[in-house]
Write a protein that holds these residues in place. Structure first.
Motif, short mmCIF file in Angstrom:
data_model
loop_
_atom_site.label_atom_id
_atom_site.label_comp_id
_atom_site.label_asym_id
_atom_site.label_seq_id
_atom_site.Cartn_x
_atom_site.Cartn_y
_atom_site.Cartn_z
N ASP A 115 -43.45 -28.56 42.90
CA ASP A 115 -44.87 -28.30 42.68
C ASP A 115 -45.00 -27.00 41.89
O ASP A 115 -45.75 -26.10 42.26
CB ASP A 115 -45.60 -28.21 44.02
N LEU A 116 -44.25 -26.91 40.79
CA LEU A 116 -44.21 -25.68 39.99
C LEU A 116 -45.21 -25.69 38.85
O LEU A 116 -45.39 -24.67 38.18
CB LEU A 116 -42.80 -25.46 39.42
N GLY A 117 -45.81 -26.84 38.57
CA GLY A 117 -46.70 -26.92 37.43
C GLY A 117 -45.94 -27.20 36.14
O GLY A 117 -44.71 -27.36 36.13
N ASP A 118 -46.66 -27.24 35.05
CA ASP A 118 -46.08 -27.62 33.75
C ASP A 118 -45.84 -26.37 32.92
O ASP A 118 -46.69 -25.96 32.12
CB ASP A 118 -47.04 -28.58 33.03
N HIS A 119 -44.70 -25.73 33.12
CA HIS A 119 -44.31 -24.55 32.37
C HIS A 119 -42.99 -24.82 31.65
O HIS A 119 -42.22 -25.70 32.05
CB HIS A 119 -44.14 -23.34 33.29
N TRP A 120 -42.70 -24.04 30.63
CA TRP A 120 -41.45 -24.22 29.89
C TRP A 120 -40.23 -23.97 30.76
O TRP A 120 -39.15 -24.51 30.52
CB TRP A 120 -41.41 -23.31 28.66
N TRP A 121 -40.43 -23.16 31.81
CA TRP A 121 -39.29 -22.78 32.65
C TRP A 121 -39.17 -23.64 33.90
O TRP A 121 -38.23 -23.45 34.69
CB TRP A 121 -39.40 -21.32 33.06
N SER A 122 -40.07 -24.59 34.12
CA SER A 122 -40.08 -25.34 35.39
C SER A 122 -38.78 -26.11 35.61
O SER A 122 -38.17 -26.02 36.68
CB SER A 122 -41.28 -26.29 35.44
N LEU A 123 -38.34 -26.87 34.63
CA LEU A 123 -37.12 -27.68 34.81
C LEU A 123 -35.87 -26.81 34.95
O LEU A 123 -35.04 -27.07 35.84
CB LEU A 123 -36.97 -28.69 33.68
N PRO A 124 -35.69 -25.75 34.12
CA PRO A 124 -34.54 -24.88 34.36
C PRO A 124 -34.54 -24.24 35.75
O PRO A 124 -33.48 -24.12 36.38
CB PRO A 124 -34.66 -23.81 33.26
N ILE A 125 -35.70 -23.86 36.24
CA ILE A 125 -35.77 -23.27 37.58
C ILE A 125 -35.39 -24.30 38.64
O ILE A 125 -34.69 -23.98 39.62
CB ILE A 125 -37.18 -22.71 37.86
N LEU A 126 -35.81 -25.54 38.46
CA LEU A 126 -35.44 -26.59 39.41
C LEU A 126 -33.92 -26.79 39.44
O LEU A 126 -33.33 -26.99 40.51
CB LEU A 126 -36.15 -27.90 39.07
N VAL A 135 -19.94 -28.51 46.22
CA VAL A 135 -21.03 -27.84 45.52
C VAL A 135 -21.55 -28.72 44.39
O VAL A 135 -22.76 -28.85 44.18
CB VAL A 135 -20.57 -26.47 44.99
N ILE A 136 -20.63 -29.33 43.64
CA ILE A 136 -21.03 -30.21 42.55
C ILE A 136 -21.83 -31.40 43.08
O ILE A 136 -22.87 -31.77 42.53
CB ILE A 136 -19.78 -30.68 41.77
N THR A 137 -21.34 -32.01 44.16
CA THR A 137 -22.06 -33.12 44.78
C THR A 137 -23.48 -32.73 45.14
O THR A 137 -24.46 -33.41 44.78
CB THR A 137 -21.32 -33.59 46.05
N HIS A 138 -23.61 -31.64 45.87
CA HIS A 138 -24.91 -31.19 46.36
C HIS A 138 -25.82 -30.81 45.20
O HIS A 138 -27.02 -31.14 45.20
CB HIS A 138 -24.70 -30.00 47.30
N ALA A 139 -25.27 -30.11 44.20
CA ALA A 139 -26.08 -29.70 43.06
C ALA A 139 -26.60 -30.91 42.28
O ALA A 139 -27.76 -30.93 41.85
CB ALA A 139 -25.27 -28.79 42.14
N LEU A 140 -25.76 -31.93 42.12
CA LEU A 140 -26.20 -33.14 41.43
C LEU A 140 -27.30 -33.85 42.21
O LEU A 140 -28.31 -34.29 41.63
CB LEU A 140 -25.02 -34.08 41.22
N LEU A 141 -27.13 -33.97 43.51
CA LEU A 141 -28.13 -34.64 44.34
C LEU A 141 -29.48 -33.92 44.26
O LEU A 141 -30.53 -34.55 44.06
CB LEU A 141 -27.66 -34.70 45.79
N ASP A 142 -29.46 -32.59 44.41
CA ASP A 142 -30.72 -31.85 44.39
C ASP A 142 -31.33 -31.81 43.00
O ASP A 142 -32.56 -31.85 42.85
CB ASP A 142 -30.49 -30.43 44.92
N THR A 143 -30.50 -31.73 41.97
CA THR A 143 -31.04 -31.73 40.60
C THR A 143 -31.76 -33.04 40.31
O THR A 143 -32.87 -33.05 39.76
CB THR A 143 -29.91 -31.51 39.58
N GLY A 153 -36.08 -35.24 38.90
CA GLY A 153 -36.62 -36.60 38.89
C GLY A 153 -38.04 -36.65 39.43
O GLY A 153 -38.90 -37.33 38.86
N TYR A 154 -38.29 -35.91 40.51
CA TYR A 154 -39.65 -35.90 41.06
C TYR A 154 -40.62 -35.28 40.06
O TYR A 154 -41.72 -35.81 39.83
CB TYR A 154 -39.69 -35.12 42.37
N ALA A 155 -40.22 -34.15 39.46
CA ALA A 155 -41.11 -33.47 38.51
C ALA A 155 -41.48 -34.37 37.34
O ALA A 155 -42.62 -34.34 36.86
CB ALA A 155 -40.45 -32.19 38.01
N LEU A 156 -40.53 -35.17 36.88
CA LEU A 156 -40.78 -36.01 35.71
C LEU A 156 -41.47 -37.33 36.04
O LEU A 156 -42.19 -37.87 35.20
CB LEU A 156 -39.44 -36.30 35.01
N LEU A 157 -41.27 -37.84 37.27
CA LEU A 157 -41.70 -39.20 37.56
C LEU A 157 -42.83 -39.33 38.57
O LEU A 157 -43.39 -40.43 38.72
CB LEU A 157 -40.50 -40.01 38.09
#
Length: 252
Positions: A140-151, A228-236, A241-245
């Protein structure tokens, strides 16, 4: 297992103190959260759990808040490295967080993400339909240029914090304290499930299962990096995915 000058009681006290300033504190608040939700007149599936929320009206200030949250959440990881460095020259290498087996770690992490992610999504949908889980608003970060990198950064931070502490550190310290592997697996997984209780009982059960699986993988490989890779992929995937869809998919 490195030798330690600390006795069993001191080792156990240290682990509970580390948890008390990190994920153990989150577990306590999550238990209180589910109690508050159950006391609400609305079913759980009519309530929402918000992740990655905006914290300031000004975009630049919100960005600073997000970066500060991510950085400060990693301080407990630095703390456990500091504590372990008394007995080993490189805690990261000992825990398997180095790049010595990068390609196999990436392959294993990606495979585990696929193994966990699809059943996890199914469990979430079933639990919501049964009224046992809240709607998880993953961004729920809104539509900013930095939203996806922060996620993405938030996903990596969650992964590093949880897997280093719940797996690498606790498995090391509790083994040094004389705990048996089944006991370590179960207690670590229960704590992991507990700090996800704010989402509901689907999140609780799903994360216990994930904790058991990742704990078994670590016991076999002695490598935290693939976890860490597993968890990072799942959360990313969940966050981005939620932000875009979420405006296009009704069940999100």
């Amino acid at each position: 297992m490195p030798r330690t000058p600390l006795d069993r009681r001191t080792l156990q006290r240290e682990t509970w103190l580390v948890l008390g300033v990190s994920l153990g504190a989150s577990a306590i608040y999550a238990v209180l959260s589910i109690m508050r939700r159950l006391a609400d007149n609305r079913p759980l599936n009519q309530q929402a759990s918000q992740l990655n929320v905006s914290q300031a009206a000004q975009a630049w200030l919100d960005l600073l808040y997000q970066l500060a949250d991510i950085a400060l959440a990693l301080v407990p990881v630095l703390l456990v490295f500091h504590l372990l460095r008394r007995e080993m020259p490189s805690p990261a290498s000992y825990l398997g967080l180095d790049r010595s087996r990068l390609k196999p770690d990436i392959a294993l992490g990606a495979g585990l993400a696929a193994l966990v992610g699809i059943p996890g999504l199914g469990l979430y949908l079933v639990a919501r339909a049964a009224g046992l889980n809240t709607q998880v608003v993953a961004s729920d970060l809104g539509d900013h240029w930095w939203s996806l990198p922060i996620l993405v950064l938030s996903a990596v931070q969650n992964a590093v914090l949880e897997e280093v502490i719940m797996i690498g550190y606790l498995f090391t310290r509790w083994t040094q304290a004389g705990w048996r592997l089944p006991q370590i697996l179960i207690v670590s997984a229960l704590i992991r499930g507990s700090y996800h209780l704010y989402q509901g009982f689907g999140g609780f059960v799903g994360n216990i299962a994930m904790g058991l699986l990742l704990g078994l993988v670590y016991a076999r490989t002695r490598r935290v990096l693939p976890l860490v890779i597993t968890h990072a992929l799942l959360d990313t995937v969940a966050f981005v995915g939620y932000a875009l869809l979420h405006n296009h998919v009704s069940w999100l």
